[in-house]
Enzyme design. Structure first.
Site, mmCIF file in Angstrom:
data_model
loop_
_atom_site.group_PDB
_atom_site.id
_atom_site.type_symbol
_atom_site.label_atom_id
_atom_site.label_comp_id
_atom_site.label_asym_id
_atom_site.label_seq_id
_atom_site.Cartn_x
_atom_site.Cartn_y
_atom_site.Cartn_z
ATOM 1 N N LYS A 148 47.107 43.874 43.388
ATOM 2 C CA LYS A 148 48.273 44.155 44.227
ATOM 3 C C LYS A 148 49.509 44.454 43.376
ATOM 4 O O LYS A 148 50.245 45.408 43.645
ATOM 5 C CB LYS A 148 48.537 42.966 45.165
ATOM 6 N N THR A 149 49.739 43.640 42.355
ATOM 7 C CA THR A 149 50.896 43.880 41.487
ATOM 8 C C THR A 149 50.749 45.202 40.744
ATOM 9 O O THR A 149 51.713 45.961 40.589
ATOM 10 C CB THR A 149 51.052 42.725 40.481
ATOM 11 N N THR A 159 48.649 36.989 49.932
ATOM 12 C CA THR A 159 47.268 36.522 49.953
ATOM 13 C C THR A 159 46.896 35.980 51.332
ATOM 14 O O THR A 159 45.738 35.661 51.573
ATOM 15 C CB THR A 159 47.064 35.416 48.907
ATOM 16 N N ARG A 200 40.729 40.440 37.497
ATOM 17 C CA ARG A 200 41.442 39.494 36.626
ATOM 18 C C ARG A 200 40.467 38.533 35.951
ATOM 19 O O ARG A 200 40.581 38.240 34.763
ATOM 20 C CB ARG A 200 42.485 38.723 37.428
#
Length: 363
Positions: free
Chosen positions: A83-84, A177, A236
């Site tokens: 998302k970032t 989230t 991640r």
């Protein structure tokens, strides 16, 4: 790029598991530093999320063709899915600066007013964990998103005065989230909403090959597949596991990562072939061996594992449920037949999921 001073711990209480779990999806300081170097800079470089990427590309291209700012963008999904990264890509594709802050950092309407009033025309404001913003700030954001204006209240009580403040056009990118916690009036003001899905193994392999190239790690297809299969569908986590496998390969081998090296390295770190770690297996072991597969109450299960109730419920359970290894029922937590098989145990006849017990999973 601007970072809000209070944003350093944006994910802190959203994922307390990240600090000491190799397979935790939240980012600590090391992850944030490495991610900055590994992040793709454009939509064409971004791997996975094909539908969201295609839709977002249309939104951004149309805005550029009109010479206008993009519609506001809302991205939802689990931590670690990008998302970032997409927020930064929105700014890069629009050729605009980006301001980054988080919901927990905005506890008063004045905090938001200070940020909004300092935005430049066309700037992208990335608001992480937007569902955790205070209600007064939320209500101010409604007007800012729709009319590019905020009313700043000066004074208190009957003598208070509202001073309208015009804002330059900007694009808000919100990330959450827990999209269900956003009030409908806020959700409705986003022109584009994208939900981030967990990655398929093949997509994670592409992520790993790209990251390995940037980190100068030699890895073959089988090594990438081994790491991807243990990464819980999350880039991640895949990148974090890659760094630990790289360390192992450099110390115990010649630096080359193949399937055997990856499996041996992740065995050292107690991440098994399905991505379960020590905590996940402890929950399953307790459920199967102490309680014969359940049903058992959450508090009792947490005591048996030696962890807090919240840790079991919020850290271990979501992945176990998603993997089909544990089920939540009105009578308590129960292990599925897949859990018995994963731990190499034979389920007793009376265990949930055995013959005549299937009804436990229907609630």
């Amino acid at each position: 790029m601007n970072w809000d001073a209070t944003d350093a711990g944006a994910d802190a209480d959203a994922g307390a598991d990240a600090g000491d779990r190799l397979v935790g999806a939240s980012a600590d300081g090391e992850d944030q530093a490495v991610e900055a170097a590994l992040r793709p800079k454009s939509l064409s470089e971004f791997v996975g999320q094909e539908r969201v990427r295609e839709q977002l590309d249309l939104v951004l291209r149309a805005a550029l063709a009109r010479g206008a700012t993009s519609d506001h963008v809302l991205l939802s999904g689990a931590p670690g899915l990008g998302k970032t990264t997409l927020a930064m890509i929105v700014a890069a594709e629009m050729g605009a600066p980006i301001r980054i802050t988080s919901g927990p950092a905005i506890q008063h309407a004045g905090d938001l007013a200070a940020i909004l009033s300092s935005l430049q025309e066309g700037e992208v404001l990335f608001l992480d964990e937007i569902h955790r913003m205070s209600r007064p700030a939320e209500e101010m954001l409604y007007m800012a998103m729709e009319d590019f204006r905020v009313d700043v209240i000066v004074g208190k009580g009957p003598g208070a005065t509202a001073i309208p403040l015009e804002l330059p056009p900007f694009t808000l990118v919100g990330a959450t989230t827990r999209a269900g916690l956003l009030p409908p009036p806020l959700r409705d003001r986003f022109g584009f909403t994208g939900h981030m899905e967990f990655y398929a193994s093949g997509e994670l392999e592409r992520v790993l090959h790209r990251s390995a190239q940037l980190l100068d790690v030699e890895i073959d297809a089988e090594g990438a597949a081994e790491i991807a299969g243990r990464s819980r569908g999350t880039p991640r986590i895949a990148n974090r596991l890659l760094r630990r496998v790289r360390d192992y390969a450099q110390v115990k081998g010649d630096g080359f990562v193949n399937r055997e090296v990856a499996a041996a390295a992740l065995g050292v770190y107690e991440v098994d072939e399905r991505g379960l770690d020590r905590l996940d297996r402890a929950v399953l072991h307790a459920l199967l061996k102490l309680f014969s597969g359940g049903p058992v109450g959450l508090s009792t299960l947490a005591v048996a594992v030696g962890e807090e109730r919240e840790t079991v419920e919020e850290v271990a359970e979501p992945f176990l449920v998603r993997e089909g290894l544990l089920a939540r029922t009105p009578r308590g937590r129960v292990a599925t037949p897949a859990a018995w098989a994963h731990l190499g145990l034979t389920a007793p006849r009376h265990a949930p999921g055995a013959s005549g017990q299937e009804g436990l999973f229907g609630a």
